[in-house]
Scaffold this motif. Structure first.
Motif, PDB file in Angstrom:
ATOM      1  N   LEU A   1       0.826  -1.208   0.000  1.00  0.00           N
ATOM      2  CA  LEU A   1       0.000   0.000   0.000  1.00  0.00           C
ATOM      3  C   LEU A   1       0.861   1.259   0.000  1.00  0.00           C
ATOM      4  CD1 LEU A   1      -2.790  -1.017   2.571  1.00  0.00           C
ATOM      5  CD2 LEU A   1      -2.815  -1.255   0.074  1.00  0.00           C
TER       6      LEU A   1
ATOM      7  N   LEU B   1      -5.266  -8.405   0.166  1.00  0.00           N
ATOM      8  CA  LEU B   1      -5.449  -7.312  -0.781  1.00  0.00           C
ATOM      9  C   LEU B   1      -6.894  -7.267  -1.283  1.00  0.00           C
ATOM     10  CD1 LEU B   1      -4.374  -5.004  -2.505  1.00  0.00           C
ATOM     11  CD2 LEU B   1      -3.432  -6.678  -4.110  1.00  0.00           C
TER      12      LEU B   1
ATOM     13  N   HIS C   1      -9.571  -8.308   0.338  1.00  0.00           N
ATOM     14  CA  HIS C   1     -10.368  -7.731   1.428  1.00  0.00           C
ATOM     15  C   HIS C   1     -10.210  -6.214   1.458  1.00  0.00           C
ATOM     16  CE1 HIS C   1     -10.478 -11.650   4.014  1.00  0.00           C
ATOM     17  NE2 HIS C   1     -11.419 -11.614   3.102  1.00  0.00           N
ATOM     18  N   TYR C   2      -8.986  -5.787   1.279  1.00  0.00           N
ATOM     19  CA  TYR C   2      -8.716  -4.353   1.364  1.00  0.00           C
ATOM     20  C   TYR C   2      -9.398  -3.599   0.222  1.00  0.00           C
ATOM     21  CZ  TYR C   2      -6.173  -0.119   2.528  1.00  0.00           C
ATOM     22  OH  TYR C   2      -5.849   1.164   2.922  1.00  0.00           O
ATOM     23  N   GLN C   3      -9.407  -4.203  -0.958  1.00  0.00           N
ATOM     24  CA  GLN C   3     -10.084  -3.553  -2.090  1.00  0.00           C
ATOM     25  C   GLN C   3     -11.583  -3.405  -1.807  1.00  0.00           C
ATOM     26  OE1 GLN C   3      -8.125  -6.278  -5.115  1.00  0.00           O
ATOM     27  NE2 GLN C   3      -7.974  -4.348  -6.239  1.00  0.00           N
TER      28      GLN C   3
ATOM     29  N   GLN D   1     -12.872  -3.162   1.168  1.00  0.00           N
ATOM     30  CA  GLN D   1     -12.927  -2.133   2.208  1.00  0.00           C
ATOM     31  C   GLN D   1     -12.876  -0.734   1.582  1.00  0.00           C
ATOM     32  OE1 GLN D   1     -13.529  -1.889   5.301  1.00  0.00           O
ATOM     33  NE2 GLN D   1     -11.864  -1.104   6.562  1.00  0.00           N
ATOM     34  N   LEU D   2     -11.973  -0.544   0.621  1.00  0.00           N
ATOM     35  CA  LEU D   2     -11.873   0.771  -0.034  1.00  0.00           C
ATOM     36  C   LEU D   2     -13.138   1.074  -0.837  1.00  0.00           C
ATOM     37  CD1 LEU D   2      -8.215   1.239  -1.320  1.00  0.00           C
ATOM     38  CD2 LEU D   2      -9.262   1.919   0.842  1.00  0.00           C
ATOM     39  N   GLN D   3     -13.753   0.032  -1.400  1.00  0.00           N
ATOM     40  CA  GLN D   3     -14.992   0.278  -2.137  1.00  0.00           C
ATOM     41  C   GLN D   3     -16.099   0.743  -1.189  1.00  0.00           C
ATOM     42  OE1 GLN D   3     -15.116   0.492  -5.472  1.00  0.00           O
ATOM     43  NE2 GLN D   3     -17.079   1.445  -4.956  1.00  0.00           N
TER      44      GLN D   3
ATOM     45  N   ILE E   1     -15.598   2.451   1.524  1.00  0.00           N
ATOM     46  CA  ILE E   1     -15.276   3.842   1.859  1.00  0.00           C
ATOM     47  C   ILE E   1     -15.596   4.768   0.691  1.00  0.00           C
ATOM     48  CG2 ILE E   1     -13.330   5.389   2.342  1.00  0.00           C
ATOM     49  CD1 ILE E   1     -12.167   3.202   4.119  1.00  0.00           C
ATOM     50  N   SER E   2     -15.322   4.302  -0.521  1.00  0.00           N
ATOM     51  CA  SER E   2     -15.654   5.099  -1.707  1.00  0.00           C
ATOM     52  C   SER E   2     -17.166   5.335  -1.783  1.00  0.00           C
ATOM     53  CB  SER E   2     -15.156   4.364  -2.958  1.00  0.00           C
ATOM     54  OG  SER E   2     -15.558   5.047  -4.115  1.00  0.00           O
TER      55      SER E   2
ATOM     56  N   LEU F   1     -18.157   7.890   0.761  1.00  0.00           N
ATOM     57  CA  LEU F   1     -17.801   9.245   0.310  1.00  0.00           C
ATOM     58  C   LEU F   1     -18.776   9.725  -0.763  1.00  0.00           C
ATOM     59  CD1 LEU F   1     -13.892   9.272  -0.046  1.00  0.00           C
ATOM     60  CD2 LEU F   1     -15.285  10.708   1.466  1.00  0.00           C
TER      61      LEU F   1
ATOM     62  N   LEU G   1     -18.360   6.593   7.582  1.00  0.00           N
ATOM     63  CA  LEU G   1     -16.942   6.967   7.697  1.00  0.00           C
ATOM     64  C   LEU G   1     -16.536   7.028   9.163  1.00  0.00           C
ATOM     65  CD1 LEU G   1     -16.686   9.819   5.014  1.00  0.00           C
ATOM     66  CD2 LEU G   1     -15.872   7.453   4.807  1.00  0.00           C
TER      67      LEU G   1
ATOM     68  N   ILE H   1     -16.014   3.554  10.708  1.00  0.00           N
ATOM     69  CA  ILE H   1     -14.747   2.929  10.311  1.00  0.00           C
ATOM     70  C   ILE H   1     -13.565   3.614  11.009  1.00  0.00           C
ATOM     71  CG2 ILE H   1     -13.152   2.568   8.367  1.00  0.00           C
ATOM     72  CD1 ILE H   1     -15.690   2.256   6.590  1.00  0.00           C
TER      73      ILE H   1
ATOM     74  N   ASP I   1      -9.045  -0.955  10.571  1.00  0.00           N
ATOM     75  CA  ASP I   1     -10.421  -1.435  10.702  1.00  0.00           C
ATOM     76  C   ASP I   1     -10.555  -2.845  10.135  1.00  0.00           C
ATOM     77  OD1 ASP I   1     -13.369  -0.924  11.163  1.00  0.00           O
ATOM     78  OD2 ASP I   1     -13.398  -1.297   9.011  1.00  0.00           O
ATOM     79  N   GLN I   2      -9.919  -3.068   8.984  1.00  0.00           N
ATOM     80  CA  GLN I   2      -9.983  -4.393   8.351  1.00  0.00           C
ATOM     81  C   GLN I   2      -9.424  -5.475   9.268  1.00  0.00           C
ATOM     82  OE1 GLN I   2      -8.714  -4.678   4.306  1.00  0.00           O
ATOM     83  NE2 GLN I   2      -7.552  -6.565   4.619  1.00  0.00           N
TER      84      GLN I   2
ATOM     85  N   PHE J   1       3.102   3.073   9.630  1.00  0.00           N
ATOM     86  CA  PHE J   1       2.077   3.123   8.573  1.00  0.00           C
ATOM     87  C   PHE J   1       0.723   3.528   9.149  1.00  0.00           C
ATOM     88  CE2 PHE J   1      -1.178   1.187   5.864  1.00  0.00           C
ATOM     89  CZ  PHE J   1      -0.744   1.518   4.588  1.00  0.00           C
TER      90      PHE J   1
ATOM     91  N   LEU K   1     -15.408  14.523   4.184  1.00  0.00           N
ATOM     92  CA  LEU K   1     -16.633  15.011   3.547  1.00  0.00           C
ATOM     93  C   LEU K   1     -16.390  16.378   2.904  1.00  0.00           C
ATOM     94  CD1 LEU K   1     -19.321  13.933   6.185  1.00  0.00           C
ATOM     95  CD2 LEU K   1     -18.775  12.848   3.986  1.00  0.00           C
TER      96      LEU K   1
ATOM     97  N   ARG L   1     -14.445  15.804  -0.330  1.00  0.00           N
ATOM     98  CA  ARG L   1     -14.748  14.499  -0.906  1.00  0.00           C
ATOM     99  C   ARG L   1     -14.545  14.448  -2.420  1.00  0.00           C
ATOM    100  NH1 ARG L   1     -19.893  12.881  -2.592  1.00  0.00           N
ATOM    101  NH2 ARG L   1     -21.260  14.629  -3.041  1.00  0.00           N
TER     102      ARG L   1
ATOM    103  N   LEU M   1     -12.159  11.639  -3.710  1.00  0.00           N
ATOM    104  CA  LEU M   1     -12.664  10.545  -4.554  1.00  0.00           C
ATOM    105  C   LEU M   1     -11.820  10.376  -5.811  1.00  0.00           C
ATOM    106  CD1 LEU M   1     -16.543  10.848  -4.149  1.00  0.00           C
ATOM    107  CD2 LEU M   1     -15.188   8.745  -3.887  1.00  0.00           C
TER     108      LEU M   1
ATOM    109  N   LEU N   1      -8.772   8.526  -4.554  1.00  0.00           N
ATOM    110  CA  LEU N   1      -9.125   7.157  -4.151  1.00  0.00           C
ATOM    111  C   LEU N   1      -9.383   6.284  -5.375  1.00  0.00           C
ATOM    112  CD1 LEU N   1      -9.783   5.047  -2.028  1.00  0.00           C
ATOM    113  CD2 LEU N   1     -12.061   6.062  -1.764  1.00  0.00           C
TER     114      LEU N   1
ATOM    115  N   TYR O   1      -6.211   5.332  -6.852  1.00  0.00           N
ATOM    116  CA  TYR O   1      -5.542   4.356  -5.985  1.00  0.00           C
ATOM    117  C   TYR O   1      -6.156   2.965  -6.155  1.00  0.00           C
ATOM    118  CZ  TYR O   1      -2.958   2.648  -1.970  1.00  0.00           C
ATOM    119  OH  TYR O   1      -2.102   1.948  -1.154  1.00  0.00           O
ATOM    120  N   GLN O   2      -7.476   2.921  -6.311  1.00  0.00           N
ATOM    121  CA  GLN O   2      -8.129   1.619  -6.528  1.00  0.00           C
ATOM    122  C   GLN O   2      -7.630   0.981  -7.829  1.00  0.00           C
ATOM    123  OE1 GLN O   2     -12.228   3.277  -5.685  1.00  0.00           O
ATOM    124  NE2 GLN O   2     -12.436   1.353  -4.582  1.00  0.00           N
TER     125      GLN O   2
ATOM    126  N   LEU P   1      -4.181  -0.368  -7.155  1.00  0.00           N
ATOM    127  CA  LEU P   1      -4.212  -1.653  -6.430  1.00  0.00           C
ATOM    128  C   LEU P   1      -4.644  -2.784  -7.352  1.00  0.00           C
ATOM    129  CD1 LEU P   1      -5.585  -0.999  -2.830  1.00  0.00           C
ATOM    130  CD2 LEU P   1      -3.227  -1.048  -3.668  1.00  0.00           C
TER     131      LEU P   1
END
Lengths: 307, 307
Positions: free
Chosen positions: A201, A255, A257-259, A261-263, A265-266, A269, A277, A280, B207-208, B229, B245, B248, B252, B255, B258-259, B262
């Motif tokens: 990351l 990874l 799981h993390y993807q 998780q980011l979805q 959060i996305s 947002l 938010l 989390i 959180d994960q 980290f 927020l 955002r 976004l 993010l 970044y997605q 990944l």
């Protein structure tokens, strides 16, 4: 077999790879007068001579038969991708009294490699992983207290004798490390989550910023949060490529799981879902504070750290 | 208007929010004897009394008309979501000689809120963002040298007079900060990339882990790489919900990039594409080392930091 205790001096330790990890192991053993002779084996001739010059090793081993003759303990502290080739080279010269261990950041693949390479001598191999490091590499980065208070994870094989395990555990204890036991799969899952994924990351974020317009402007305003978050992106790319590939199954699970998780959060947002938010962030903050209190009280942060 | 210089003493500074950011500003000004009187305004009565008790502020302002009467400078150091309400409360009492600034981590939304709240007095508002922080909060966390050598980003409005900009820049310089200028959109893009996204990523990781089987085992083996980290995941969840927020749109964009990044890494792992991983890791490592050399030499790492 001899019973090795914390106070007995070893006759000979052979270290494959005399950089940060192997070199620091050597310096710690020397500081404790825990071994009569340390032999270094290293593909990089400059590093080998440097280690000799710095007094990290006593002998630069060229001939493997001579190097391994009479050895109590062998530590493989080379990149994990080289473990199998090193074990194959060791095999013909491996005497019955010698125990071999490693310092690799992944364990399931190392165990497989060791079984292929050592065959009938597999009981002599004790897989292990010292949880310590720095960003700098090579013999010059080696320090005697690198392992002080740090964990050593041993992923014992069913074939390992208690005395083999004790030798590895006790020798690392003399370097200041604290032995813990996990099985290889457990080890790889745990470190995929708390070490390997964070490295991915951090590399991913820094690489992303370099490819953006105004990359220089962005780096210019990066501050201490960025500094700490990306510190591990200063680590050796080759080492982390090897670790990522060696542990790719467990790493891909984390990874993925993390993807997801980011979805989440996305989505939060996109919908300005402050409650989601906050849930989390709050859960993470509370867990981070609990961790900090329980772990950091046991292992005070060093001036410079890594894993 | 008066020309404010670095050596002139201000008569009165009013600070909304006497926690880490506002309190450290007050302590720095007092250390420099840069102001005769500091008035604190704060919704949290305990924090207000604590700030008074610690000598961070001279007066606990209850009545806004009295607090703002004769003020040279007002600093809003409350969570960004409260900025508009505070500016609306200030408006009726805002005298012509008073300049208002803020310390919010986002700027486009703050500028919009200020235009709605201050209307014809908008020229008196100079939006700014000091790039400094710690994980701890409240008046007790405030320290006089928090801003020493740190950047202050001013996102000037076309309506701001040079003397208004100078007052804000010079007052922060007396706290040790170094003023820089960006436009609000640029500011928000830059900080989405190098601060806001890393905070999201760190919260997301911690959180994960809490939601996984064997969460405790994983935390137990988390070491210094994890510590650094995830340090920013110890930050205030409410503050970072508000920032997320408020920024955002830019967040976004980052993010989403970044997605995609990944996903590239996931594909490389799935295909055991070591070359692709090495390319990303090497580029990141080189950029991180360049950044570290250029920025950290200018701003030595504090004992504890944040942004």
């Amino acid at each position: 077999m001899l019973a090795h205790t914390n106070t007995q001096q070893l006759t000979k330790v052979v270290i494959f790879g005399v950089g940060l990890i192997g070199g620091s192991f050597a310096l710690a053993l020397k500081k404790q007068a825990a071994v009569k002779q340390i032999v270094g084996v290293e593909r990089n001739q400059n590093a080998l001579e440097r280690a000799l010059g710095l007094g990290i090793i006593d002998v630069a081993g060229a001939d493997l038969a001579a190097a391994l003759d009479g050895a109590d303990l062998v530590l493989i502290a080379a990149p994990v991708a080289q473990t199998e080739a090193i074990l194959r080279a060791i095999y013909p010269h491996l005497q019955a009294q010698t125990i071999v261990t490693d310092a690799g950041s992944t364990k399931a693949d190392v165990v497989e490699a060791a079984r292929r390479a050592l065959e009938d001598k597999i009981s002599q191999f004790v897989p292990a992983h010292p949880i310590a490091g720095r960003e700098s590499n090579g013999p010059d980065a080696a320090i005697a207290n690198l392992y002080q208070g740090k964990k050593l994870v041993i992923t014992a094989l069913p074939e390992n004798s208690p005395s083999a395990l004790n030798l590895v555990a006790n020798t690392w204890q003399r370097c200041g490390a604290v032995p813990y036991y996990l099985n290889p799969a457990e080890h790889d899952q745990v470190f995929a989550a708390v070490s390997h994924l964070p490295h991915l990351l951090a590399y991913a974020l820094v690489d992303q910023i370099t490819e953006q317009p105004q990359a220089e402007l962005r780096f210019q305003y990066a501050a201490s949060g960025f500094r700490d978050f990306t510190r591990i992106a200063g680590s050796s790319p080759e080492m982390w490529r090897d670790i990522s590939l060696a542990n790719r199954a467990a790493l891909l699970v984390e990874l993925t799981h993390y993807q997801a998780q980011l979805q989440r959060i996305s989505n939060a947002l996109q919908h300005s879902d402050g409650e989601q938010l906050l849930a989390i962030f709050s859960n993470a903050q509370a867990a981070r504070q609990r961790w900090s209190q329980s772990i950091e009280s046991a292992e005070p942060p060093p001036k410079e750290g890594g894993d």
